[in-house]
Design an enzyme around this catalytic site. Structure first.
Site, PDB file in Angstrom:
ATOM      1  N   LYS A  73       0.827  -1.224   0.000  1.00 50.02           N
ATOM      2  CA  LYS A  73       0.000   0.000   0.000  1.00 50.02           C
ATOM      3  C   LYS A  73       0.853   1.263   0.000  1.00 50.02           C
ATOM      4  O   LYS A  73       0.326   2.378  -0.121  1.00 50.02           O
ATOM      5  CB  LYS A  73      -0.944  -0.022   1.200  1.00 50.02           C
ATOM      6  CG  LYS A  73      -1.980  -1.141   1.104  1.00 50.02           C
ATOM      7  CD  LYS A  73      -2.795  -1.279   2.354  1.00 50.02           C
ATOM      8  CE  LYS A  73      -3.824  -2.397   2.202  1.00 50.02           C
ATOM      9  NZ  LYS A  73      -3.209  -3.730   1.966  1.00 50.02           N
ATOM     10  N   ARG A 100     -14.106   1.514   0.625  1.00 50.42           N
ATOM     11  CA  ARG A 100     -13.999   2.279   1.857  1.00 50.42           C
ATOM     12  C   ARG A 100     -12.996   3.417   1.688  1.00 50.42           C
ATOM     13  O   ARG A 100     -12.240   3.443   0.717  1.00 50.42           O
ATOM     14  CB  ARG A 100     -13.583   1.352   2.995  1.00 50.42           C
ATOM     15  CG  ARG A 100     -14.582   0.237   3.273  1.00 50.42           C
ATOM     16  CD  ARG A 100     -14.038  -0.763   4.270  1.00 50.42           C
ATOM     17  NE  ARG A 100     -12.853  -1.440   3.764  1.00 50.42           N
ATOM     18  CZ  ARG A 100     -12.145  -2.330   4.466  1.00 50.42           C
ATOM     19  NH1 ARG A 100     -12.519  -2.611   5.702  1.00 50.42           N
ATOM     20  NH2 ARG A 100     -11.086  -2.916   3.949  1.00 50.42           N
TER      21      ARG A 100
END
Length: 623
Positions: free
Chosen positions: A407, A537
């Site tokens: 990430k 999200r």
């Protein structure tokens, strides 16, 4: 009691020898008693029986238990028969030139003796097992076993003694095995016949007895079981079977890890031994998923001392107790502390002087860190890394290994941006002062870690659904925690300073396929447990990447490790970031603006609706 049983076996073997000797003459003379050979018969018995008793004792025939008669016992019987044949040949030669012992006895006697001794033992075992386990044959849940090889044969023998299962059919794709029997169970056909056969035999359970089965076969079988509403079980890995660990108790449910097809990781233990053996090793976040597994793997390489640095009290206690139970010989120091606490870190480094540092402590949950917690993510992931790294340098640590994440590549969220900034700080610190070797290891999701999607899906399935997936196209890389930890050790031992290592994560997995497989493995269909799409999200993107666009990778001598050649960091990065970290608490918007200042590839998304299009990100480049 044991002496009594041994005496009975001794008498049986003597009777077997006598019957074989007399029976050989009886067969030789067409089932008539040879009255003219009576002296030879009696003299032979007088010589053969004592010799046979001695040979049986030397061969170890009275050490085995008849109820467990097996190949080793047969070998002992063969030794005894061979010895008896030698005695018989010597006996016949002694009485030459008279033909008092017919030459056919040299064949008939050992054959009959082997039949009596081995057959008696096998017959006793069959009778005893029938008495003990015969009533279980009609008990237990009916089950179909997939596979008709060695593992299946071992499994069937064990199941015969269990009241839990009853094998009703075998399936195997090998055409040569179809129609054959294995331990009295018929191989009915190919694996594709499973749904129809299960309905016909009214069974709800399937055991995969092919330990070497590839992930493709496991997924195919999981699909068949899911469609037919069957529960899929499996046996241990091949190494356990070869070591004799296969039993009914070792049968387990097929887990999602079995379907992902991750190969077993091998590492160059020599390099890792040089890194860890006899060293003082510090692991931050030692009670977390990755940190705890790192500690468990480190224990295999004989460190002098392991320092467990952890904020969570129970997690720290758990990993300390693991060492006490599994490796009491290793000195362990459980140290409660926060990586943001520079005073506590100075105390730890000054007292214990760790030589190797693995920094696994971090906030990792993307949505939680994205809203209302962004500044805390910065403090924990950036300030915490800087604190530990600075103290490692100051107190002469040989190596510092940062655990990073995919990430951090082209981050769209605060968590990923903080990890990328932490990577950059480690590179900058090494560039300024290269005495401590800094390495970063970047990888994707690990199976079963705290907060991962798999425990969440398991909980939702247990509640009866629905299983919530954020987007039908979302993909993630997955690897097991032990695999990731071993590769972290390998990368740490290979580092020369400043590298960002990228683990080979295999192919990305669609989360919706993961959810479907987990539903099927739980014995449900999608009609029973439905899947709902909830929308991406905050901070989440469809595709995770392992390399940023400005980076290139270099191969290493390990097939699962590559080195990312990251863009250079600015010389005064550490000073600028430290100044920012001394700021008072900042809003989420201020945090994102600050991160964008140093992490050029960070492109935060809008958090109003978190639409899929906004959070999509870039598809991963081909590596």
């Amino acid at each position: 009691m044991n002496l009594y049983k041994t005496l009975l076996v001794f008498v049986f073997d003597l009777l077997a020898a006598a019957l074989a000797w007399c029976g050989g003459f009886w067969l030789r003379f067409n089932f008539e008693w040879p009255a003219g050979f009576a002296p030879t018969i009696w003299l032979g018995l007088a010589l053969l029986l004592p010799a046979h008793a001695f040979i049986c004792y030397v061969a170890g025939l009275y050490r085995g238990l008849w109820i467990f008669a097996s190949l080793p016992d047969l070998k002992r019987v063969l030794k005894a028969v061979a010895g008896a044949l030698i005695v018989l040949v010597a006996f016949s030669l002694i009485y030459q030139p008279q033909p008092v012992v017919p030459r056919s006895l040299l064949v008939l006697y050992p054959m009959l003796l082997l039949l009596a001794m081995a057959g008696g033992r096998v017959a006793y075992r069959m009778w005893k097992e029938h008495r003990m386990f015969g009533a279980l044959a009609a008990q237990g849940k009916p089950v179909i076993v997939v596979g008709a090889g060695r593992a299946a044969a071992m499994l069937l023998r064990d199941i015969e003694k269990s009241p839990d299962w009853r094998v009703v059919a075998l399936l195997d794709d090998n055409v040569g095995k179809r129609g054959r029997d294995l331990s009295g169970v018929r191989v009915h056909g190919a694996i594709g016949a499973l749904p129809d056969l299960a309905r016909e035999l009214k069974t709800r359970h399937v055991i995969l007895a092919i330990p070497s089965a590839r992930a493709e076969l496991r997924r195919r079988l999981a699909d068949l079981c899911g469609e037919a509403g069957l529960q899929l079980l499996t046996v241990p890995v091949l190494e356990d079977i070869l070591s004799g660990k296969l039993s009914v108790n070792s049968i387990r449910r097929v887990e999602i890890e079995d379907l992902l097809g991750r190969e077993t990781v091998s590492i160059e233990t020599g390099n890792v031994i040089s890194l860890l053996s006899g060293k003082i090793v510090l692991v931050t976040g030692a009670g977390g998923s990755i940190g705890a597994e790192l500690c468990r793997q480190i224990a295999h390489f004989a460190p002098a001392r392991v320092l467990l640095y952890e904020l969570n009290e129970y997690a720290l206690y758990s990993i300390e107790q693991w060492f006490a139970h599994h490796h009491p010989e290793i000195e362990v120091r459980p140290l409660a502390g926060d990586v943001k606490d520079a005073v506590r870190l100075q105390e730890v480094f000054s007292v214990w002087r760790p030589q190797v540092v693995f920094h696994a402590a971090a906030y990792k949950h993307v949505p939680l860190m994205e809203v209302d917690n962004a500044w805390q993510a910065v403090r924990n992931n950036v300030l915490g890394t800087l604190n530990v790294a600075r103290h490692a340098q100051a107190y002469g640590a040989e190596r510092f290994v940062l655990i990073s994440t995919d990430k951090a590549v082209n981050p769209t969220n605060v968590m990923g941006a903080t990890k990328r900034l932490a990577e950059m700080l480690c590179q900058a610190l090494y560039a300024v002062q290269g005495t401590t070797v800094f390495a970063t290891v970047r990888f994707g999701n690990v199976l079963g870690s705290a907060g991962s999607v798999i425990p969440k899906f398991q909980e939702q399935i247990a509640r009866g659904g629905p299983v919530t997936v954020t987007h039908p196209e979302i993909t993630r890389y997955f690897m097991s925690i032990p695999e990731a930890s071993l590769l972290v050790l390998q990368a740490g031992s290979m580092s020369r300073g400043g590298e960002v290592f990228v683990l080979d994560m295999g192919d990305p997995v669609k989360i919706v396929d993961l959810a479907r497989n987990m539903i099927r493995l739980s014995g449900y269909s999608e009609g029973q447990i439905r899947i709902e799409f909830s929308g991406l999200r905050p901070g989440e993107k469809l595709y995770e990447e392992l390399l940023v666009d400005a980076e290139q990778t270099l191969a290493t001598h390990h097939p699962k490790l590559r080195v990312a050649r990251a863009r250079p960091v600015v010389a005064d990065l550490v000073m600028e970031v430290e100044s920012w970290l001394r700021s008072p608490s900042q809003s989420d918007a201020q945090v994102r603006a600050g991160l964008q200042r140093w992490v050029a590839e960070y492109q935060p998304v809008s958090h109003g609706t978190a639409s899929p299009a906004a959070c999509e990100g870039r598809k991963p480049a081909v590596r």
